[in-house]
Every structure is written in structure tokens, then in C-alpha cells.
Design a protein around this motif. Structure first.
Motif, PDB file in Angstrom:
ATOM      1  N   ASP A  20      -1.685  19.407  52.079  1.00 23.76           N
ATOM      2  CA  ASP A  20      -2.470  19.856  50.916  1.00 23.76           C
ATOM      3  C   ASP A  20      -3.064  18.668  50.170  1.00 23.76           C
ATOM      4  O   ASP A  20      -4.224  18.704  49.760  1.00 23.76           O
ATOM      5  CB  ASP A  20      -1.606  20.678  49.962  1.00 23.76           C
ATOM      6  N   ARG A  21      -2.267  17.622  49.982  1.00 23.52           N
ATOM      7  CA  ARG A  21      -2.760  16.420  49.279  1.00 23.52           C
ATOM      8  C   ARG A  21      -3.887  15.763  50.075  1.00 23.52           C
ATOM      9  O   ARG A  21      -4.893  15.350  49.504  1.00 23.52           O
ATOM     10  CB  ARG A  21      -1.628  15.428  49.042  1.00 23.52           C
TER      11      ARG A  21
ATOM     12  N   ALA B 197      -7.698  15.276  48.816  1.00 23.74           N
ATOM     13  CA  ALA B 197      -8.312  13.949  48.787  1.00 23.74           C
ATOM     14  C   ALA B 197      -9.618  13.944  49.569  1.00 23.74           C
ATOM     15  O   ALA B 197     -10.606  13.344  49.144  1.00 23.74           O
ATOM     16  CB  ALA B 197      -7.345  12.902  49.351  1.00 23.74           C
TER      17      ALA B 197
END
Length: 71
Positions: free
Chosen positions: A62-63, A67
């Protein structure tokens, strides 16, 4: 250290049933998920440790996606 009552065949059978259930919803396990399953079956990870690893992998994905979208 493996618990004395660890039964790899029973754990593998439980994963097969669970995989069949989630497959009905379209879940396709990746190599990382399968590797974690193998570790649980072998008794190298507890189910709680496996859940934590899967959550960490999902959060990292998810990160990374967030990003990439920010670029």
C-alpha cells in the motif's frame, strides 16, 4: 521450536480448505503467501506470526502504491 502437537498434514489440509474458500472470491495467492504457508506447515512460523507477516507485506505494498501515485 515446534510445539509438540504440530501436525503438518493437518495444517496443510487446513490451508487447502482456506485457499479453496478464498478462491471463490477471486483471491490468487502469490509466491510470498505460499512461502509463508510452507513455513507454517513446517512449524517454523506460528499462525500469528504468519498473519503479522502478511499484514506487513500488504501495508508495504500500500505504501509503495501511494508513493508511486504521488510521483
Amino acid at each position: 521450536m515446534r510445539p509438540s502437537n504440530h501436525d503438518p498434514a493437518a495444517v496443510a489440509a487446513a490451508f487447502e480448505r482456506a485457499d479453496a474458500i478464498v478462491a471463490l472470491e477471486g483471491f490468487v495467492p502469490d509466491a510470498g503467501y505460499r512461502a509463508i504457508q510452507r513455513c507454517v506447515i513446517a512449524g517454523d512460523l506460528t499462525s500469528g506470526q504468519a498473519v503479522q507477516l502478511i499484514i506487513e507485506q500488504a501495508l508495504a505494498a500500500d505504501r509503495a502504491l501511494a508513493a508511486a501515485r504521488a510521483i
